[in-house]
Design a protein around this motif. Structure first.
Motif, short mmCIF file in Angstrom:
data_model
loop_
_atom_site.label_atom_id
_atom_site.label_comp_id
_atom_site.label_asym_id
_atom_site.label_seq_id
_atom_site.Cartn_x
_atom_site.Cartn_y
_atom_site.Cartn_z
N GLY A 171 11.65 74.27 57.35
CA GLY A 171 11.28 75.62 56.92
C GLY A 171 11.85 75.96 55.56
O GLY A 171 11.69 75.20 54.61
N GLU A 172 12.57 77.07 55.48
CA GLU A 172 13.13 77.52 54.19
C GLU A 172 14.47 76.86 53.88
O GLU A 172 15.02 77.06 52.81
CB GLU A 172 13.33 79.04 54.22
CG GLU A 172 12.04 79.82 54.28
CD GLU A 172 12.30 81.31 54.45
OE1 GLU A 172 13.49 81.72 54.46
OE2 GLU A 172 11.33 82.05 54.58
N SER A 173 15.02 76.14 54.83
CA SER A 173 16.35 75.56 54.61
C SER A 173 16.33 74.54 53.47
O SER A 173 15.34 73.84 53.29
CB SER A 173 16.82 74.83 55.88
OG SER A 173 16.98 75.74 56.93
N PRO A 174 17.44 74.45 52.75
CA PRO A 174 17.49 73.44 51.69
C PRO A 174 17.50 72.02 52.29
O PRO A 174 18.08 71.79 53.34
CB PRO A 174 18.82 73.72 50.98
CG PRO A 174 19.57 74.67 51.83
CD PRO A 174 18.62 75.31 52.78
N VAL A 175 16.82 71.13 51.58
CA VAL A 175 16.66 69.76 52.06
C VAL A 175 16.99 68.78 50.93
O VAL A 175 16.66 69.02 49.77
CB VAL A 175 15.19 69.53 52.52
CG1 VAL A 175 14.93 68.04 52.78
CG2 VAL A 175 14.88 70.35 53.76
N GLU A 176 17.67 67.71 51.29
CA GLU A 176 17.89 66.61 50.34
C GLU A 176 17.20 65.38 50.87
O GLU A 176 17.43 65.00 52.03
CB GLU A 176 19.39 66.31 50.22
CG GLU A 176 19.99 66.69 48.92
CD GLU A 176 21.46 66.29 48.82
OE1 GLU A 176 22.14 66.86 47.99
OE2 GLU A 176 21.92 65.41 49.59
#
Lengths: 274, 657
Positions: free
Chosen positions: A226-231
């Motif tokens: 969703g809106e969470s930051p992702v690496e």
């Protein structure tokens, strides 16, 4: 209380902001075929022999009287090249906290701190909690976790961390079971809890060619993130060399090619990292 | 970057094949004519200037390169043998490791100092101007009005702008080498050049980009003839440039020119000039980030030195504040004063592991306590310094007329002693303290018998001493404290001692090539080092110390005050290239460097090493001609080094992601 730790890495560069020490907890419930730390899988202390340089001189087979050598059937104190060690060292909680706090000055100066990693730190949730009680408020603490834990274990540790870096690997339950050995249901549940908690977090996706790095999986993981930051972490096979050192075999199931193009486009808030 | 220039001088090095030998045995000619040394140096200079052929390439802005190859000696071998009998001859006998006052001459021009010059200096200036005039004629012939105009002005008169100042520097530096001096350092380039640079930038003559391009052209000039400036190995040529640092008025000297110098070096990736960055507690992180960008380039520089510690240390040794503030480094890392300094900062070195080994072997069989062993070691260090000090009397250098013109007297005449193998020596003492005295698990007989047998009779003891014992750099106070105790004892041993030039003796933390040479003079040592194995470079852990990481390494090597051992010699940290992946990791390395400085470290060198590339380069030298490594205080092309120096680089501790 004692914890089993297989490494403490100073100046860990990719485990959170600033200058950090990363503590590697031994033992993991997952068996990801691409695992980078095979010496972190077993919950037991085990021999770690850097076999590539071994000349088979046989000295380590010499009978010895060292008590610490007895469980391993080898002498740990004789290799002329120091190729033999034991992965897994027992740490008293107080001693480990004190050890990590030695570098508090530079952690504070640089916005860094301590990162708990593994293995899977949540497998030693009680020890983690006890350690966090000694570190919280003194240094910034981050955790790297697969998220595979009971709600109780997950929550009592996560709630005491300042930053949570949690892996998302495979969205499909069957694929997850096939390539990591466990069901992803607890992971997805914990991911939701994490998102709702308001805790600072980051999802990490290892881009394993032909396994996780497919358009289908990336799209599905994007839904979950969703809106969470992702690496998105690119993969290399350097860890393969470590497998024989703990008597394991590196999987041949990893393909050569992954998703071509920019994978961040599927996500609301993702970056790529080498 | 000027690709044509880079291709010609750095990649193809085509000009080097065009050089011709002078073809005269000047030593023999001068000997048979019975000439005095002053006349010989003057005459060789005149002959060399006359033999030089001007060469100007259409793509270069800063000119002058050598057309004659190596200079013949001014003395014959037999004469050298006689000369060496009386005075003390340092290294090759020619003047070296000085930081000349370029500033004064670049500002005033040579004509301004002509009248006050000696008769030899006048001849030297005449010869120099003769060759410069031929460069001017060549420029006119080629239609290079820009260069013709510059040579019409400099070096006779002072530079009026940045480009003239750069060309003037090149002229002076070129002729210092042609005079036969070596390790001719560059000094505080960004300080003395800044007025010219600023004036032209303010006038809008250059943009940041065009100034950088000119600077790169200038940087290439240091590499044109560097193959003729060989030291111990190719690359050991002393072309050290110092950037940043406190100015005499107390402000931070880091300026836009300093920044462009870092960028020029970063883009060119050539081994000269070797960049040194002076920093202090007040240096902002972005300057370290700029420095780290250069570290990433893999050239083994910038080398950092800490103004907070070095200036204080130099003052403590008796340097006046205004001179200490101006410190620069000699060829490697020795702190020297530009202009008025006449120090010989590398006159000798003390082999600490040897002295500790002697103490252990002589004292342990007596059955005395550890304090007694320490006292024995202290006596050995004092005795060794006292033995060495009188060796350096009546030091004589071959006269150098041009260099003298660029000097402001000889205010400081101090001699520096390197301190070699500090970590190995401290580790040996720490091991003995731990196992022979505290734990009593190893007997003196067993230890000495194993040392005599190079550990072949006792692999278990080798393992214990080598891999399990406390070592400097590993956060073990017992070893770190002994390391600093050795430094203090070293400083005590030299304290108050003077030489016959009125100077003092300075204790240092550098090894230079002694990490190999001194290591050969001692057999197996109590730190688990086998006979013949090298020490770590300079002020660094031993090659096999189980250093937990760079934080602990830094903490150990900054555990105590370093201001008493101010001859120079850095802690070296080796990093795998993968550490410098992105701006975030570069920032973290910069923070690490800042931490070292803030903790009172005196000098730091960071190397970027690609071990795989080094292995490949050993197999395929031709394919890796541009691969650079840092040796002990200078950077070199890996494939041009002898194998033992290559191997040492590959054996060092390395930190990776």
């Amino acid at each position: 209380m004692k914890g089993l730790i297989f490494d403490i890495k100073e100046f860990a560069l990719h485990d959170g902001g600033g200058i950090r020490d990363t503590v590697f907890f031994k033992g993991c419930p997952l068996r990801c075929v691409w695992c980078h730390n095979p010496e972190g899988l077993s919950r037991e202390r085990e021999l770690y022999i850097r076999k590539a340089r071994c000349t088979n001189c046989g000295l380590c087979r010499t009978p010895c009287n060292h008590p610490d050598c007895a469980p391993f059937g080898r002498c740990l104190h004789i290799c002329p090249q120091n190729l033999i060690s034991v992965a897994g060292q027992e740490w008293e909680c107080d001693a480990l906290a004190e050890h990590l706090l030695r570098h508090k000055a530079i952690f504070d100066e640089t916005g860094g701190g301590v990162t708990l990693s593994g293995g899977e730190p949540l497998l030693q949730a009680d020890f983690c909690e006890a350690l966090l009680l000694r570190l919280s408020g003194k240094v910034h603490v981050a955790i790297e976790t697969s998220g595979y834990a009971s709600e109780e274990h997950f929550w009592k540790v996560i709630s005491k961390c300042d930053l949570v870096m949690m892996d998302l690997k495979l969205a499909s339950p069957t694929a997850h079971k096939e390539f990591t050995g466990v069901n992803n249901d607890p992971i997805l549940q914990n991911a939701k809890r994490l998102q709702k908690s308001g805790k600072e977090h980051l999802f990490r996706i290892p881009r394993i060619p032909s396994i996780t790095d497919t358009e289908e999986n990336l799209r599905a993981l994007a839904e979950i993130a969703g809106e969470s930051p992702v690496e998105l972490l690119s993969y290399n096979t350097m860890a393969a060399a470590k497998y024989p050192n703990v008597g394991r075999e590196f999987s041949r199931r990893i393909g050569k090619t992954g998703f071509e193009g920019d994978p961040t486009k599927f996500f609301q808030n993702a970056v790529c990292r080498k | 970057m000027n690709q044509e220039l880079y291709q010609y001088y750095i990649v193809d090095r085509a000009h080097r094949a065009l050089r011709k030998p002078l073809g005269r045995d000047l030593g023999a000619e001068f000997a048979s004519a019975g000439l005095c040394p002053e006349e010989r140096m003057c005459r060789r200079f005149e002959i060399a200037c006359a033999a030089e052929t001007p060469a100007i390439m259409p793509f270069e802005k800063i000119v002058m390169r050598r057309s004659i190859s190596a200079l013949p000696d001014v003395f014959t071998e037999e004469e050298w043998e006689t000369i060496k009998k009386d005075p003390y001859i340092h290294e090759l006998g020619y003047v070296s490791n000085l930081s000349p006052n370029y500033e004064k001459i670049i500002c005033k021009g040579l004509l301004a100092v002509y009248e006050e010059s000696s008769k030899y200096q006048k001849r030297v200036i005449d010869a120099l101007l003769g060759l410069c005039d031929r460069y001017r004629a060549e420029a006119e012939k080629q239609g290079r009005e820009d260069l013709a105009e510059i040579f019409g002005r400099v070096p006779r008169q002072g530079a009026r702008n940045f480009r003239e100042a750069l060309q003037f520097f090149r002229i002076l530096h070129f002729f210092l080498w042609l005079e036969g001096n070596y390790h001719n350092t560059v000094g505080r380039f960004d300080q003395y050049m800044y007025p010219y640079f600023k004036q032209d930038m303010d006038a809008g003559i250059y943009t940041r980009e065009t100034a950088l391009e000119l600077l790169e052209d200038f940087f290439v000039s240091f590499n044109k003839d560097s193959d003729l400036y060989v030291g111990v190995q190719q690359g050991d040529n002393g072309q050290s440039m110092v950037l940043g640092g406190l100015t005499p008025d107390g402000t931070d000297g880091f300026n836009l020119l300093s920044e462009l110098c870092l960028e020029a070096s970063c883009e060119l990736k050539v081994i000269d000039p070797k960049i040194n960055l002076r920093v202090s507690k007040n240096t902002p992180l972005w300057v370290y980030e700029k420095g780290t960008e250069l570290t990433k380039a893999g050239l083994g520089f910038p080398q950092y030195s800490n103004d907070d510690v070095v200036i204080k240390g130099l003052e403590r040794l008796g340097y006046d504040h205004e001179d200490a503030v101006n410190y620069v480094v000699a060829a490697c890392w020795e702190f020297i004063i530009p202009g008025c300094g006449n120090d010989i900062p590398n006159i000798s070195g003390v082999n600490f592991p040897l002295l500790v080994d002697r103490a252990i072997r002589a004292y342990l069989p007596t059955g005395g306590d550890f304090e007694g062993l320490i006292e024995e070691t202290r006596k050995n260090i004092h005795a060794e310094c006292e033995r060495k000090i009188p060796l350096f009397k009546n030091v004589w250098f071959v006269p150098s007329h041009l260099m003298d013109l660029l000097r402001d007297g000889k205010k400081y005449n101090n001699f520096g002693f390197h301190g070699c193998g500090i970590a190995s020596a401290a580790d040996a003492l720490a091991a003995v303290k731990t196992y022979v005295y505290d734990e009593k698990s190893v007997s003196a007989e067993r230890l000495i018998s194993a040392l005599d047998a190079n550990f072949e009779n006792d692999p278990e003891l080798l393992h214990l001493l080598r891999y399990e014992a406390p070592k400097m750099g590993c956060g073990k106070a017992v070893a770190d404290d002994l390391g600093f105790w050795i430094l203090d004892t070293f400083a005590d041993a030299l304290d108050g001692k003077t030489n016959d030039m009125g100077g003092i003796f300075r204790a240092g933390t550098g090894t230079a090539m002694n990490y190999l040479l001194h290591a050969r003079k001692v057999g197996a040592t109590a730190d688990g080092r086998r006979a013949g194995e090298a020490y770590g470079t300079n002020f660094s852990p031993s090659l096999f110390a189980p250093v937990p990481g760079p934080l602990t390494d830094i903490e150990s090597f900054t555990a105590h005050d370093l201001t008493r051992t101010m001859n120079g010699g850095p802690l070296t940290l080796e990093f795998d290239g993968s550490v410098f992946q992105n701006p975030d990791t570069i920032r973290k390395v910069a923070m690490l460097v800042k931490h070292f400085i803030d903790r009172g470290g005196h000098q730091l060198q960071l190397n970027t090493v690609d071990l795989d590339a080094l292995k490949e380069a050993q197999k395929d030298p031709e394919g890796y001609r541009q691969l650079v490594v840092r040796i002990w205080g200078w950077s070199a092309y890996f494939v041009e080094l002898d194998k033992e120096y290559q191997d040492h680089v590959m054996a060092r501790q390395m930190y990776s992601v």
